[in-house]
Design a protein around this motif. Structure first.
Motif, PDB file in Angstrom:
ATOM      1  N   TYR A 227      65.493   4.883  -1.655  1.00 42.38           N
ATOM      2  CA  TYR A 227      65.985   6.049  -2.393  1.00 42.38           C
ATOM      3  C   TYR A 227      67.385   5.803  -2.928  1.00 42.38           C
ATOM      4  CZ  TYR A 227      67.173  11.103  -2.867  1.00 42.38           C
ATOM      5  OH  TYR A 227      67.552  12.344  -3.303  1.00 42.38           O
TER       6      TYR A 227
ATOM      7  N   HIS B  66      68.567   3.488  -6.060  1.00 41.43           N
ATOM      8  CA  HIS B  66      68.526   3.920  -7.454  1.00 41.43           C
ATOM      9  C   HIS B  66      69.928   4.277  -7.953  1.00 41.43           C
ATOM     10  CE1 HIS B  66      64.314   4.246  -6.352  1.00 41.43           C
ATOM     11  NE2 HIS B  66      64.009   4.377  -7.627  1.00 41.43           N
TER      12      HIS B  66
ATOM     13  N   VAL C   2      70.329   9.729  -7.641  1.00 48.17           N
ATOM     14  CA  VAL C   2      69.380  10.278  -6.664  1.00 48.17           C
ATOM     15  C   VAL C   2      69.411  11.797  -6.743  1.00 48.17           C
ATOM     16  CG1 VAL C   2      69.231   8.337  -5.095  1.00 48.17           C
ATOM     17  CG2 VAL C   2      71.147   9.904  -4.882  1.00 48.17           C
TER      18      VAL C   2
ATOM     19  N   CYS D 161      74.014  10.254   1.266  1.00 45.05           N
ATOM     20  CA  CYS D 161      73.188  11.324   0.703  1.00 45.05           C
ATOM     21  C   CYS D 161      74.038  12.546   0.383  1.00 45.05           C
ATOM     22  CB  CYS D 161      72.074  11.694   1.678  1.00 45.05           C
ATOM     23  SG  CYS D 161      70.789  10.428   1.863  1.00 45.05           S
TER      24      CYS D 161
ATOM     25  N   VAL E 219      73.474  12.903  -3.604  1.00 51.04           N
ATOM     26  CA  VAL E 219      72.270  13.647  -3.983  1.00 51.04           C
ATOM     27  C   VAL E 219      72.643  14.944  -4.698  1.00 51.04           C
ATOM     28  CG1 VAL E 219      70.183  14.796  -3.160  1.00 51.04           C
ATOM     29  CG2 VAL E 219      70.950  12.675  -2.074  1.00 51.04           C
TER      30      VAL E 219
ATOM     31  N   ALA F  62      61.616   9.515  -7.576  1.00 54.49           N
ATOM     32  CA  ALA F  62      62.940   8.988  -7.802  1.00 54.49           C
ATOM     33  C   ALA F  62      63.252   9.018  -9.279  1.00 54.49           C
ATOM     34  CB  ALA F  62      63.015   7.558  -7.304  1.00 54.49           C
TER      35      ALA F  62
END
Length: 429
Positions: free
Chosen positions: A168, A171, A174, A204, A208, A424
């Motif tokens: 994840y 990339h 995200v 994250c 994210v 994704a």
């Protein structure tokens, strides 16, 4: 004209799931945002049928616009490759696309296994010396956490969970489908960190961002009353004469609770219950309904009929509840119903449903059959027209925030090249 390519790796139609609709809507908007080549890279229909996924009627699938190419690569290898043959086909085809000197954005939706396809294809293309002018985006959905990462944690398989998170975060960009999903990703990452000493949660939390599901709002607005009435007549239904459940038929969607609540309600004397959809729990729900002629099952509703059924119902009920393998991380059908208008929505605050409906639905406690029965009776028998109308207008205003053009522009911003993969997504700067 400068060429720009968008590739979305996804479980596309005919799969009945939010990701297939998201992919379609992003692809359609991309045609009007400067992309000269738009492709959906997906699975052979035979492979989808073999694993038992709920599928739409194949003879009534909506066509894609000219300029959108759907590719279903055949598996690579023979019986001596017991698993991974289809993944090899998807990955190999993406490598071929990346070998062409065209700026590309790759978006993966549903991390396992589509994010792996993108990461592996990009690595292979660059190692082979191909141009690979690509920006990658990964969009995580709730099942990536509940069905993959969380199950790994329950079983003590921290290595597998670490692989998902690593892929994840590999990339360029995200995303998560809702704020709830983002929170669950971070919580899962914290659990992996506590066991492994990694720093997934920090990454994250820092990287994210949210990209809500894109919806073709035009398919639900300004519906022709004559078409609504005709669709209902074909099914033996009348306006405001039925409670509608339209979703995958699984325990997590609360359909068992809905049948029990409806059976005990006073509303059943005025309205039918329509269960529209397919899924693994359909035999159980049919058995639960028994020979009750007031409960109608529809297993062949297509995308054209769906908004018409939503518009004509007395209320749309989706009493979803958390299960170990699934939590509703947004609730696309809820926003589609808000757009279609008609009777109010009855749902629960499970996962990301609050983000989908805002303050424009009748809310009951997840799993509370008595509260659901009371809500059915209140909406069908007692709710005044001005309250119904107020919920309808505010609901439509709320749902317009998820219009596919708006979501696309928020996701990709200024024109750039993109390849989409189910689970994704990648941005090209």
């Amino acid at each position: 004209m400068n060429e720009r390519r968008l590739v979305i790796v996804v479980r596309a139609d005919p799969v009945i799931c939010g990701h297939s609709g998201e992919a379609r809507n992003l692809a359609e908007v991309a045609l009007h945002r400067g992309f000269t080549d738009v492709r959906l890279l997906t699975w052979p229909i035979a492979a989808l049928q073999a694993v038992g996924l709920p599928l739409k009627p194949l003879d009534r699938l909506l066509p894609y616009s000219d300029g959108i190419t759907v590719e279903r690569p055949e598996p690579v290898g023979d019986y001596r490759v017991p698993d991974g043959r289809h993944l090899a086909g998807l990955t190999g085809r993406l490598v071929e696309l990346l070998a062409e000197p065209i700026p590309t954005t790759c978006l993966s939706m549903y991390l396992s296994p589509h994010a792996n396809v993108v990461v592996d294809a990009v690595a292979a293309a660059r190692a082979a010396g191909f141009p690979a002018d690509v920006h990658t985006v990964a969009k995580a959905v709730g099942s990536d956490v509940t069905n993959v990462i969380r199950s790994c944690l329950r079983e003590g398989r921290f290595g597998a969970a670490a692989v998902v998170l690593t892929t994840y975060l590999a990339h360029d960009e995200v995303l998560a489908v809702s704020e709830y999903t983002r929170e669950q990703i971070i919580l899962a990452a914290e659990a992996v960190d506590a066991h492994c000493g990694t720093r997934f949660a920090w990454a994250c939390r820092d990287r994210v961002t949210i990209s809500y599901p894109p919806i073709d709002t035009s398919a639900y607005l300004d519906l022709d009353p004559a078409e609504v009435d005709a669709a209902l007549a074909r099914r033996g239904l009348e306006r405001d004469g039925y409670v509608l459940f339209l979703s995958r038929v699984t325990r997590a969607k609360g359909v068992h609770d809905l049948v029990a609540a409806y059976t005990a309600s006073r509303a059943r004397d005025r309205v039918k219950l329509v269960v529209a959809g397919t899924g693994p729990a359909l035999p159980e729900v049919r058995a639960l309904a028994g020979d009750d002629e007031r409960i109608v099952f529809l297993t062949d509703v297509d995308d054209d009929e769906k908004p018409l059924l939503m518009r004509g119902c007395a209320t749309y009920a989706l009493p979803t509840k958390p299960e170990p393998d699934f939590v509703e991380t947004f609730g696309i059908a809820l926003t589609e119903k808000l757009l279609a208008g008609g009777g109010p929505v009855i749902t629960t605050l499970t996962g990301g449903t609050g983000e989908a409906v805002g303050d424009t639905a009748v809310i009951v406690e997840a799993g509370d059959v008595e509260a659901l029965r009371a809500a059915l009776d209140r909406v069908v028998l007692q709710m005044p027209e001005h309250e119904r109308r107020n919920l309808e207008l505010r609901g439509r205003d709320h749902a317009m925030a998820f219009d596919r053009s708006r979501v696309f522009d928020q996701l990709f911003g200024a024109p750039r090249h993109v390849t989409l993969v189910d689970g994704a997504a990648a941005n090209a700067g």
